[in-house]
Design an enzyme around this catalytic site. Structure first.
Site, PDB file in Angstrom:
ATOM      1  N   LYS A 161       0.844  -1.205   0.000  1.00  0.00           N
ATOM      2  CA  LYS A 161       0.000   0.000   0.000  1.00  0.00           C
ATOM      3  C   LYS A 161       0.882   1.258   0.000  1.00  0.00           C
ATOM      4  CE  LYS A 161      -3.611   2.115   2.843  1.00  0.00           C
ATOM      5  NZ  LYS A 161      -4.557   1.909   3.941  1.00  0.00           N
ATOM      6  N   GLU A 164      10.422  -4.582   4.832  1.00  0.00           N
ATOM      7  CA  GLU A 164      10.562  -5.971   4.416  1.00  0.00           C
ATOM      8  C   GLU A 164      10.291  -6.110   2.915  1.00  0.00           C
ATOM      9  OE1 GLU A 164       8.844  -4.854   6.976  1.00  0.00           O
ATOM     10  OE2 GLU A 164       8.782  -6.275   8.659  1.00  0.00           O
ATOM     11  N   GLY A 204      -5.031  -2.151   5.124  1.00  0.00           N
ATOM     12  CA  GLY A 204      -4.189  -3.257   4.670  1.00  0.00           C
ATOM     13  C   GLY A 204      -4.834  -4.619   4.870  1.00  0.00           C
ATOM     14  N   ARG A 205      -5.333  -4.867   6.095  1.00  0.00           N
ATOM     15  CA  ARG A 205      -5.880  -6.202   6.374  1.00  0.00           C
ATOM     16  C   ARG A 205      -7.249  -6.416   5.747  1.00  0.00           C
ATOM     17  NH1 ARG A 205      -5.085  -2.960  10.423  1.00  0.00           N
ATOM     18  NH2 ARG A 205      -6.736  -2.212  11.794  1.00  0.00           N
ATOM     19  N   GLU A 244      -5.287  -7.108  15.036  1.00  0.00           N
ATOM     20  CA  GLU A 244      -4.806  -5.786  14.641  1.00  0.00           C
ATOM     21  C   GLU A 244      -5.950  -4.770  14.659  1.00  0.00           C
ATOM     22  OE1 GLU A 244      -1.064  -4.676  11.925  1.00  0.00           O
ATOM     23  OE2 GLU A 244      -2.777  -5.311  10.755  1.00  0.00           O
ATOM     24  N   HIS A 264      -5.012 -33.825  17.860  1.00  0.00           N
ATOM     25  CA  HIS A 264      -3.877 -34.632  18.329  1.00  0.00           C
ATOM     26  C   HIS A 264      -2.785 -33.752  18.914  1.00  0.00           C
ATOM     27  CE1 HIS A 264      -5.545 -38.220  16.357  1.00  0.00           C
ATOM     28  NE2 HIS A 264      -6.088 -37.289  15.580  1.00  0.00           N
ATOM     29  N   LYS A 288       8.934  -0.750  14.747  1.00  0.00           N
ATOM     30  CA  LYS A 288       9.555  -0.336  13.478  1.00  0.00           C
ATOM     31  C   LYS A 288      10.595   0.748  13.738  1.00  0.00           C
ATOM     32  CE  LYS A 288       5.531  -0.678  10.430  1.00  0.00           C
ATOM     33  NZ  LYS A 288       4.699   0.088   9.532  1.00  0.00           N
TER      34      LYS A 288
HETATM   35  C1  G6Q Z   1      -2.759  -4.032   7.905  1.00  0.00           C
HETATM   36  C2  G6Q Z   1      -1.534  -3.411   8.340  1.00  0.00           C
HETATM   37  C3  G6Q Z   1      -0.253  -4.064   7.880  1.00  0.00           C
HETATM   38  C4  G6Q Z   1       0.148  -3.736   6.452  1.00  0.00           C
HETATM   39  C5  G6Q Z   1       1.601  -4.154   6.244  1.00  0.00           C
HETATM   40  C6  G6Q Z   1       2.078  -3.909   4.837  1.00  0.00           C
HETATM   41  O1  G6Q Z   1      -3.844  -3.594   8.112  1.00  0.00           O
HETATM   42  O2  G6Q Z   1      -1.566  -2.073   8.035  1.00  0.00           O
HETATM   43  O3  G6Q Z   1      -0.299  -5.470   8.016  1.00  0.00           O
HETATM   44  O4  G6Q Z   1      -0.697  -4.363   5.545  1.00  0.00           O
HETATM   45  O5  G6Q Z   1       2.416  -3.465   7.161  1.00  0.00           O
HETATM   46  O6  G6Q Z   1       1.984  -2.564   4.487  1.00  0.00           O
HETATM   47  P1  G6Q Z   1       2.155  -2.099   3.020  1.00  0.00           P
HETATM   48  O7  G6Q Z   1       1.076  -2.696   2.195  1.00  0.00           O
HETATM   49  O8  G6Q Z   1       2.113  -0.596   3.038  1.00  0.00           O
HETATM   50  O9  G6Q Z   1       3.510  -2.602   2.555  1.00  0.00           O
END
Ligand code: G6Q
Length: 549
Positions: free
Chosen positions: A207, A213, A268-269, A354, A385, A513
């Site tokens: 996003k 990462e 994001g989620r 989250e 199990h 972070k």
């Molecule tokens: C979700 C969070 C988080 C996000 C990641 C990746 O709701 O905001 O999991 O999706 O940190 O972020 P980017 O899509 O900006 O790389």
């Protein structure tokens, strides 16, 4: 005391719980032969049985009264209406617009967002079809056979979970999807092992297009490709991007026609329904992706229109509120009896924890009630199990969701009936248990002496009264999966509304972070270790003292 815990509806529930706590599931079932009819409901191809919670009609009435008093319906309408309900980020929350299959406009500041949503969907269709048909080849003219999604968190867990859940619809002999998220280089290196760069497409899904990462993995993937194909220009045909930050994607060298946009009103989620789902569309076909959207939309319509008493997301949410806030049960297990859904618990873990792992309300005050649960799970029957011991006989009561498809996919012998039998049997064992007298009688009937039976019986006793919901899907299809995901999204929404928290921000991920930047500097020797606390200093020194550290 907060508004919530002082409210009449809350106090009525506290009193009700005190009266209700003696009721057992055995007595509730014995006294009401129609309990299943009273405590189950259908929404499209999903059936929810919530009869195995020690609740009565009065409990449901009090919980729905609480939801009404807390303005759940008003907030729901505000979300669908494009209002800025994510107040700490001043953003609307419109993942529902991404799967809006009706003609209704969705307005943000008076402008309909639907034309832009449809435009990106059309571009996703054209691109995914070109890759799938082989019309869009790699730099050397080879057909693309492997798609690697590089993203993390919301830009990874959703598409990964869906691609796994709908594997049945894929054609791995022609096209395979891979997901790289961890900054641990093992993830990228092990994924690229055996991949042919000439046949590999990378989708950089981010996003913000700044996530450490993802940017680190994308840069290494780019270097791998350019080095193997020996031509910088190869990037144009082997990379696509999904982002709200179109500027940064072009700086990376991704061709504008391969950049798929989404918007800051998609969390994001909650983003698998956006172009973040491009890996789904390429892997399974755009028609399947559209069916997924349609399933999500069908659940949206149910959530928007059904009265709370017959509203599946609201009921699931209210059961959670009951357990968390009135019965002090702060853990929740999600147990799919479906191997295809093996990543669903991880996806829901992010969605729920989250979104509702918050302790400050919308007015900025610390809350005096419990919020989101610790959510975890694994598929059945494997979990039986492993950790089910604790569910049955441990000191914690963990409400659980059992999820299964009525019709299996492969019709191999009796596998599917055995799977379903285990699923239902576990909910029975949790609910009704086995008394000490029953356990002793069973041992005696197996030939044990009275004394031995009495000595062993406590260990063989199952207390029961361990609540569970069962969600049955007619079949696991893109449509029913879409509905299932949207069900949980709205469940989380209703709980957040009742707790008066912002379910759509995630400030809790920021501090780590920030600190990682400083620790990185120390590990690289650019920051004196004295600047660190004693523990971190000791660890950094130990790492730096090792060869390779
Ligand atoms: C979700 C969070 C988080 C996000 C990641 C990746 O709701 O905001 O999991 O999706 O940190 O972020 P980017 O899509 O900006 O790389």
């Amino acid at each position: 005391m907060s508004d919530l815990t002082e409210s009449a509806a809350w106090r009525a529930l506290v009193t009700h719980r005190a009266k209700q706590s003696a009721a057992t599931l055995r007595t509730l079932f014995e006294s009401d032969p129609k309990r299943f009819e009273a405590f189950s409901l259908r929404a499209g191809s999903l059936l929810l049985d919530y009869s195995k919670h020690a609740i009565t009609r009065e409990t449901v009435a009090l919980l729905t009264a609480l939801a009404r008093e807390r303005g759940v319906e008003r907030l729901r309408d505000a979300m669908f209406g494009g209002e800025r309900i994510n107040h700490t980020e001043n953003r609307p929350v419109l993942h529902v617009a991404l799967r809006n299959r009706s003609d209704r406009p969705v307005l943000v500041d008076g402008r309909d967002v639907m034309p832009a949503v449809r435009d990106v969907l059309a571009r996703m269709r054209a691109f995914s079809e070109a890759i799938r048909s082989g019309d869009a080849t790699g730099h050397t003219g080879e057909r693309i056979t492997d798609v690697v999604n590089i993203g993390i968190g919301g830009s990874d867990l959703g598409p990964l979970m869906v691609c796994e859940a709908l594997r049945h619809y894929g054609e791995p002999e022609r096209l395979r999807a891979h997901f790289v998220s961890n900054v641990d280089d093992t993830h990228l290196v092990e994924t690229l092992r055996g991949l042919d760069p000439a046949r590999t497409l990378f989708i950089v899904a981010s996003k913000t297009f700044t996530t450490q990462e993802t940017m680190t993995n994308a840069a290494s993937a780019r270097a791998w490709l350019v080095q193997r194909l020996g031509d910088e220009r190869a990037v144009a045909r082997h990379f696509a991007a999904v982002s709200t930050n179109v500027k940064a994607t072009s700086a990376f060298g991704i061709a504008p026609e391969r950049v798929f946009e989404f918007w800051d009103w998609v969390g994001g989620r909650y983003s698998l329904w956006s172009a973040i789902g491009l890996s789904i569309a390429i892997n399974l076909g755009m028609d399947r992706f559209v069916e997924l959207l349609e399933g999500g939309h069908a659940m949206d319509e149910h959530f928007r229109t059904a009265p709370l008493e017959a509203n599946m997301p609201a009921i699931l949410a209210l059961l959670g509120i009951w357990h968390i806030d009135f019965c002090s049960r702060d853990s929740h297990a999600v147990l799919p009896y479906d191997q295809y859904l093996h990543r669903l618990p991880a996806f829901l873990q992010q969605l729920d924890m989250e979104s509702n792992g918050k302790r400050v309300d919308r007015a900025g005050h610390q809350v005096d009630y419990a919020t989101g649960p610790v959510l975890w799970g694994e598929p059945g029957t494997n979990g039986q199990h492993a950790f089910f011991q604790l569910l049955h006989q441990g000191t914690h009561v963990v409400p659980a969701d059992f999820i299964a498809a009525i019709e299996g996919r492969h019709h191999l012998g009796t596998h599917h009936q055995l799977l379903l039998a285990n699923c239902l049997a576990q909910t029975q064992a949790l609910a009704f248990g086995k008394t000490e007298a029953e356990a002793a009688a069973e041992l005696r009937s197996q030939g044990m002496t009275d004394d031995d039976a009495r000595a062993l019986a406590p260990y063989k006793t199952f207390p029961g009264d361990r609540p569970s919901s069962t969600i049955l899907l007619d079949r696991l299809t893109p449509h029913s999966l879409g509905a299932l995901i949207a069900l949980y999204e709205h469940k989380v929404f209703v709980q957040g509304a009742i707790w008066n928290i912002d379910s759509f921000d995630q400030w809790g991920v920021e501090l780590g972070k920030q600190l990682a930047g400083r620790v990185f500097e120390a590990l690289e020797g650019r920051l004196p270790v004295d600047a660190l606390d004693a523990s971190t200093r000791g660890l950094v020194t130990a790492i730096r003292g090792q060869p390779g550290g």
